[in-house]
Design a protein around this motif. Structure first.
Motif, mmCIF file in Angstrom:
data_model
loop_
_atom_site.group_PDB
_atom_site.id
_atom_site.type_symbol
_atom_site.label_atom_id
_atom_site.label_comp_id
_atom_site.label_asym_id
_atom_site.label_seq_id
_atom_site.Cartn_x
_atom_site.Cartn_y
_atom_site.Cartn_z
ATOM 1 N N LYS A 51 0.904 -1.078 0.097
ATOM 2 C CA LYS A 51 -0.175 0.058 0.025
ATOM 3 C C LYS A 51 0.972 1.076 0.021
ATOM 4 N N ASP A 52 0.674 2.025 -0.735
ATOM 5 C CA ASP A 52 1.422 3.343 -0.983
ATOM 6 C C ASP A 52 2.982 3.015 -0.832
ATOM 7 N N ASN A 53 3.306 2.007 -1.685
ATOM 8 C CA ASN A 53 4.590 1.742 -2.154
ATOM 9 C C ASN A 53 5.171 1.304 -0.590
ATOM 10 N N LYS A 54 4.212 0.620 0.206
ATOM 11 C CA LYS A 54 5.228 0.210 1.530
ATOM 12 C C LYS A 54 4.454 -1.166 1.842
ATOM 13 N N LEU A 55 5.269 -1.979 2.232
ATOM 14 C CA LEU A 55 4.967 -3.383 2.583
ATOM 15 C C LEU A 55 4.081 -3.280 3.960
ATOM 16 N N GLN A 56 2.960 -3.676 3.941
ATOM 17 C CA GLN A 56 2.085 -3.605 5.339
ATOM 18 C C GLN A 56 1.323 -4.934 5.609
ATOM 19 N N SER A 74 2.149 1.310 14.353
ATOM 20 C CA SER A 74 1.305 1.988 15.207
ATOM 21 C C SER A 74 0.648 1.010 15.829
ATOM 22 N N ASN A 75 0.237 1.318 17.217
ATOM 23 C CA ASN A 75 -0.421 0.240 18.063
ATOM 24 C C ASN A 75 -1.383 0.809 18.737
ATOM 25 N N VAL A 76 -2.655 0.254 18.687
ATOM 26 C CA VAL A 76 -3.975 0.390 19.390
ATOM 27 C C VAL A 76 -4.306 -0.537 20.214
ATOM 28 N N TYR A 77 -4.207 -0.692 21.526
ATOM 29 C CA TYR A 77 -4.577 -1.735 22.644
ATOM 30 C C TYR A 77 -3.886 -2.915 21.725
ATOM 31 N N SER A 78 -4.570 -3.897 21.376
ATOM 32 C CA SER A 78 -4.175 -5.237 20.857
ATOM 33 C C SER A 78 -3.806 -5.397 19.225
ATOM 34 N N GLU A 79 -3.852 -4.347 18.587
ATOM 35 C CA GLU A 79 -3.545 -4.197 17.265
ATOM 36 C C GLU A 79 -2.233 -3.534 16.907
ATOM 37 N N VAL A 80 -1.647 -4.205 16.022
ATOM 38 C CA VAL A 80 -0.195 -3.188 15.653
ATOM 39 C C VAL A 80 -0.396 -3.686 13.999
ATOM 40 N N THR A 81 -0.066 -2.313 13.376
ATOM 41 C CA THR A 81 0.084 -2.294 12.028
ATOM 42 C C THR A 81 1.722 -1.766 11.842
ATOM 43 N N ILE A 82 2.047 -2.673 10.854
ATOM 44 C CA ILE A 82 3.679 -2.525 10.565
ATOM 45 C C ILE A 82 3.601 -1.916 9.130
ATOM 46 N N LYS A 83 4.410 -0.830 8.826
ATOM 47 C CA LYS A 83 4.575 -0.550 7.412
ATOM 48 C C LYS A 83 6.244 -0.553 7.044
ATOM 49 N N LEU A 84 6.750 -1.281 6.034
ATOM 50 C CA LEU A 84 7.940 -1.243 5.770
ATOM 51 C C LEU A 84 8.399 -0.685 4.588
ATOM 52 N N THR A 85 9.290 0.171 4.379
ATOM 53 C CA THR A 85 9.880 0.906 3.239
ATOM 54 C C THR A 85 11.406 1.215 3.471
ATOM 55 N N THR A 86 12.217 1.370 2.609
ATOM 56 C CA THR A 86 13.624 1.916 2.639
ATOM 57 C C THR A 86 13.588 3.459 2.141
ATOM 58 N N HIS A 87 13.414 4.387 3.149
ATOM 59 C CA HIS A 87 13.063 5.579 2.671
ATOM 60 C C HIS A 87 14.238 6.271 1.909
ATOM 61 N N ASP A 88 15.574 5.773 2.204
ATOM 62 C CA ASP A 88 16.824 6.596 1.592
ATOM 63 C C ASP A 88 16.811 5.919 0.016
ATOM 64 N N LEU A 89 16.158 4.870 -0.167
ATOM 65 C CA LEU A 89 16.113 4.386 -1.606
ATOM 66 C C LEU A 89 14.850 4.527 -2.233
ATOM 67 N N GLY A 90 13.887 4.832 -1.520
ATOM 68 C CA GLY A 90 12.600 5.424 -2.229
ATOM 69 C C GLY A 90 11.563 4.277 -2.541
ATOM 70 N N GLY A 91 11.615 3.359 -1.891
ATOM 71 C CA GLY A 91 10.837 2.309 -2.102
ATOM 72 C C GLY A 91 10.962 1.035 -1.427
ATOM 73 N N LEU A 92 10.515 -0.262 -1.747
ATOM 74 C CA LEU A 92 10.805 -1.397 -1.090
ATOM 75 C C LEU A 92 12.183 -1.943 -1.727
ATOM 76 N N SER A 93 12.812 -2.491 -0.554
ATOM 77 C CA SER A 93 13.985 -3.217 -0.730
ATOM 78 C C SER A 93 14.423 -4.416 -0.280
ATOM 79 N N THR A 94 15.580 -5.204 -0.677
ATOM 80 C CA THR A 94 15.594 -6.533 0.081
ATOM 81 C C THR A 94 15.568 -6.402 1.583
ATOM 82 N N LEU A 95 16.053 -5.366 2.023
ATOM 83 C CA LEU A 95 16.158 -5.145 3.622
ATOM 84 C C LEU A 95 14.566 -5.264 4.105
#
Length: 96
Positions: A24-29, A61-82
Protein backbone atom coordinates in the motif's frame (compact mmCIF):
# COMPACT_ATOMS: atom_id res chain seq x y z
CA UNK A 1 23.50 -5.95 4.47
CA UNK A 2 23.29 -5.14 0.78
CA UNK A 3 20.14 -3.16 0.00
CA UNK A 4 18.66 -3.19 -3.47
CA UNK A 5 15.46 -1.58 -4.66
CA UNK A 6 12.85 -4.10 -5.84
CA UNK A 7 11.21 -3.88 -9.26
CA UNK A 8 7.49 -4.49 -9.94
CA UNK A 9 8.00 -8.17 -10.80
CA UNK A 10 10.03 -8.77 -7.62
CA UNK A 11 7.35 -7.06 -5.54
CA UNK A 12 4.62 -9.25 -7.07
CA UNK A 13 6.69 -12.38 -6.36
CA UNK A 14 7.43 -11.12 -2.87
CA UNK A 15 3.75 -11.05 -1.97
CA UNK A 16 3.46 -14.75 -2.81
CA UNK A 17 6.18 -15.56 -0.28
CA UNK A 18 4.87 -13.27 2.47
CA UNK A 19 1.34 -14.25 3.49
CA UNK A 20 -0.87 -11.50 4.92
CA UNK A 21 1.45 -8.71 3.78
CA UNK A 22 0.27 -6.28 1.12
CA UNK A 23 1.72 -3.32 -0.71
CA UNK A 24 0.00 0.00 0.00
CA UNK A 25 1.43 3.37 -0.98
CA UNK A 26 4.74 1.76 -1.95
CA UNK A 27 5.10 0.21 1.52
CA UNK A 28 4.90 -3.39 2.64
CA UNK A 29 2.14 -3.50 5.26
CA UNK A 30 0.60 -6.02 7.63
CA UNK A 31 -1.87 -5.80 10.52
CA UNK A 32 -1.42 -8.00 13.58
CA UNK A 33 -4.01 -8.76 16.26
CA UNK A 34 -3.25 -10.08 19.73
CA UNK A 35 -5.27 -11.09 22.78
CA UNK A 36 -4.41 -7.92 24.70
CA UNK A 37 -2.09 -4.94 24.98
CA UNK A 38 0.64 -6.84 26.81
CA UNK A 39 0.95 -9.37 23.97
CA UNK A 40 0.95 -6.58 21.38
CA UNK A 41 3.59 -4.64 23.27
CA UNK A 42 5.73 -7.74 23.75
CA UNK A 43 5.59 -8.37 19.99
CA UNK A 44 6.59 -4.78 19.30
CA UNK A 45 9.54 -5.13 21.66
CA UNK A 46 10.74 -8.23 19.80
CA UNK A 47 10.33 -6.49 16.44
CA UNK A 48 12.16 -3.45 17.77
CA UNK A 49 15.17 -5.54 18.76
CA UNK A 50 15.30 -7.22 15.35
CA UNK A 51 14.89 -3.88 13.57
CA UNK A 52 17.70 -2.35 15.60
CA UNK A 53 20.01 -5.27 14.80
CA UNK A 54 19.36 -4.66 11.08
CA UNK A 55 19.48 -0.87 11.47
CA UNK A 56 16.17 -0.83 9.57
CA UNK A 57 13.19 0.48 11.48
CA UNK A 58 9.49 0.07 10.69
CA UNK A 59 6.75 2.62 10.60
CA UNK A 60 4.18 1.25 12.99
CA UNK A 61 1.21 1.98 15.17
CA UNK A 62 -0.41 0.27 18.12
CA UNK A 63 -3.94 0.56 19.44
CA UNK A 64 -4.55 -1.75 22.38
CA UNK A 65 -4.20 -5.27 20.90
CA UNK A 66 -3.62 -4.26 17.28
CA UNK A 67 -0.28 -3.47 15.63
CA UNK A 68 0.16 -2.20 12.08
CA UNK A 69 3.62 -2.41 10.54
CA UNK A 70 4.71 -0.61 7.36
CA UNK A 71 8.08 -1.28 5.79
CA UNK A 72 9.92 0.78 3.22
CA UNK A 73 13.50 1.85 2.62
CA UNK A 74 13.23 5.63 2.73
CA UNK A 75 16.71 6.43 1.48
CA UNK A 76 16.19 4.23 -1.61
CA UNK A 77 12.67 5.53 -2.22
CA UNK A 78 10.76 2.24 -2.09
CA UNK A 79 10.78 -1.42 -1.18
CA UNK A 80 14.13 -3.13 -0.92
CA UNK A 81 15.66 -6.47 -0.08
CA UNK A 82 16.03 -5.22 3.49
CA UNK A 83 12.25 -4.86 3.79
CA UNK A 84 11.85 -8.48 2.67
CA UNK A 85 14.35 -9.66 5.25
CA UNK A 86 12.65 -7.76 8.07
CA UNK A 87 9.16 -8.93 7.04
CA UNK A 88 10.28 -12.56 7.02
CA UNK A 89 11.86 -12.20 10.47
CA UNK A 90 8.68 -10.55 11.78
CA UNK A 91 6.59 -13.42 10.38
CA UNK A 92 8.67 -15.88 12.40
CA UNK A 93 7.50 -14.17 15.61
CA UNK A 94 3.81 -14.90 15.05
CA UNK A 95 1.78 -18.06 14.68
CA UNK A 96 -0.39 -17.90 11.58
Amino acid sequence: MQRELLNKKEIDELLLSLPRWEVKDNKLQRDFRFQNFVEAFGFMTQVGLIAESLNHHPEWSNVYSEVTIKLTTHDLGGLSTLDIKLAKLINKLVKD
